[in-house]
Scaffold this motif. Structure first.
Motif, PDB file in Angstrom:
ATOM      1  N   ARG A  17     132.437  61.607  11.985  1.00 45.46           N
ATOM      2  CA  ARG A  17     133.131  61.624  10.710  1.00 45.46           C
ATOM      3  C   ARG A  17     133.487  60.188  10.289  1.00 45.46           C
ATOM      4  NH1 ARG A  17     135.290  66.231   8.866  1.00 45.46           N
ATOM      5  NH2 ARG A  17     137.277  65.284   8.342  1.00 45.46           N
ATOM      6  N   SER A  18     133.543  59.971   9.002  1.00 46.74           N
ATOM      7  CA  SER A  18     133.866  58.650   8.466  1.00 46.74           C
ATOM      8  C   SER A  18     135.229  58.175   8.957  1.00 46.74           C
ATOM      9  CB  SER A  18     133.858  58.697   6.941  1.00 46.74           C
ATOM     10  OG  SER A  18     134.384  57.501   6.404  1.00 46.74           O
ATOM     11  N   HIS A  20     137.182  56.536   7.286  1.00 48.99           N
ATOM     12  CA  HIS A  20     138.053  56.462   6.114  1.00 48.99           C
ATOM     13  C   HIS A  20     138.719  57.789   5.772  1.00 48.99           C
ATOM     14  CE1 HIS A  20     136.451  52.485   5.462  1.00 48.99           C
ATOM     15  NE2 HIS A  20     135.232  52.982   5.478  1.00 48.99           N
ATOM     16  N   SER A  26     136.604  59.388  12.355  1.00 49.66           N
ATOM     17  CA  SER A  26     135.761  58.867  13.442  1.00 49.66           C
ATOM     18  C   SER A  26     135.519  59.866  14.571  1.00 49.66           C
ATOM     19  CB  SER A  26     136.342  57.572  14.016  1.00 49.66           C
ATOM     20  OG  SER A  26     136.410  56.584  13.008  1.00 49.66           O
ATOM     21  N   PRO A  96     128.490  58.816   2.818  1.00 59.04           N
ATOM     22  CA  PRO A  96     129.123  57.942   3.806  1.00 59.04           C
ATOM     23  C   PRO A  96     130.653  58.003   3.792  1.00 59.04           C
ATOM     24  CG  PRO A  96     127.474  56.740   2.522  1.00 59.04           C
ATOM     25  CD  PRO A  96     127.655  58.083   1.883  1.00 59.04           C
ATOM     26  N   ALA A 100     129.840  59.241   8.921  1.00 62.23           N
ATOM     27  CA  ALA A 100     129.393  57.882   9.251  1.00 62.23           C
ATOM     28  C   ALA A 100     128.012  57.887   9.893  1.00 62.23           C
ATOM     29  CB  ALA A 100     130.397  57.220  10.196  1.00 62.23           C
TER      30      ALA A 100
END
Length: 163
Positions: A17-18, A20, A26, A96, A100
């Motif tokens: 996972r992004s 952000h 993450s 994105p 990620a």
């Protein structure tokens, strides 16, 4: 959970996972997400897989779904849906801001004991020290002391296997 044929056997699609995102940033996860209004868990799984990794829902055979699984840390119920993608196309990060990285990992690698390690959460040492301090500084009949020594600190201790 999207499974595909691989060179050495079945593979499972995982995302990172992004960093952000507000929640679960993450983290490694299966493609998926929240239900849209009026949507079934299967419909949501197929839509989210398309939106996150570019897997065309038309080529995915839904094997079935599992009973809801409660995830305490995020306070969410999840309905795992298993899909077989017999003729996989290319996987890609579609957004994105949400994903990620996307990888297709051999299932054999995930279940191979030789590839696993034990990781102890960083809170372990701190919570053990708190427990010792509580035992030393509060009488044994103190409610807080009983909570700590009876396992309440176990919520912070996470021992898990990492592939």
């Amino acid at each position: 959970m999207l499974v595909t044929p691989g060179e050495s056997g079945p593979e499972i699609v995982l995302t990172e996972r992004s960093r952000h995102l507000r929640s679960h940033a993450s983290q490694v996860s299966f493609p998926g997400g929240k239900l849209d209004p009026g949507e079934t868990p299967v419909e949501a799984a197929l839509r989210e897989t398309w939106e996150e990794v570019g897997a065309d829902p038309e080529g995915i055979e839904v094997v079935g779904s599992f009973p809801d699984l409660w995830l305490g840390p995020s306070s969410n119920a999840v309905t795992p849906v298993l899909g077989w993608w017999p003729q996989p196309g290319p996987l890609r990060v579609v957004d994105p801001g949400e994903v990620a990285r996307v990888e297709s990992i051999p299932v054999a690698d995930l279940v191979d004991d030789e590839r696993r390690t034990e990781q102890i959460d960083i809170w372990t040492k701190a919570t053990d020290e708190v427990a010792r301090a509580m035992q030393e500084n509060f009488p044994t009949d103190n409610t807080i002391n009983r909570m700590v020594t009876s396992g309440a600190r176990g919520n912070w201790l996470q021992v898990r296997n990492i592939a």
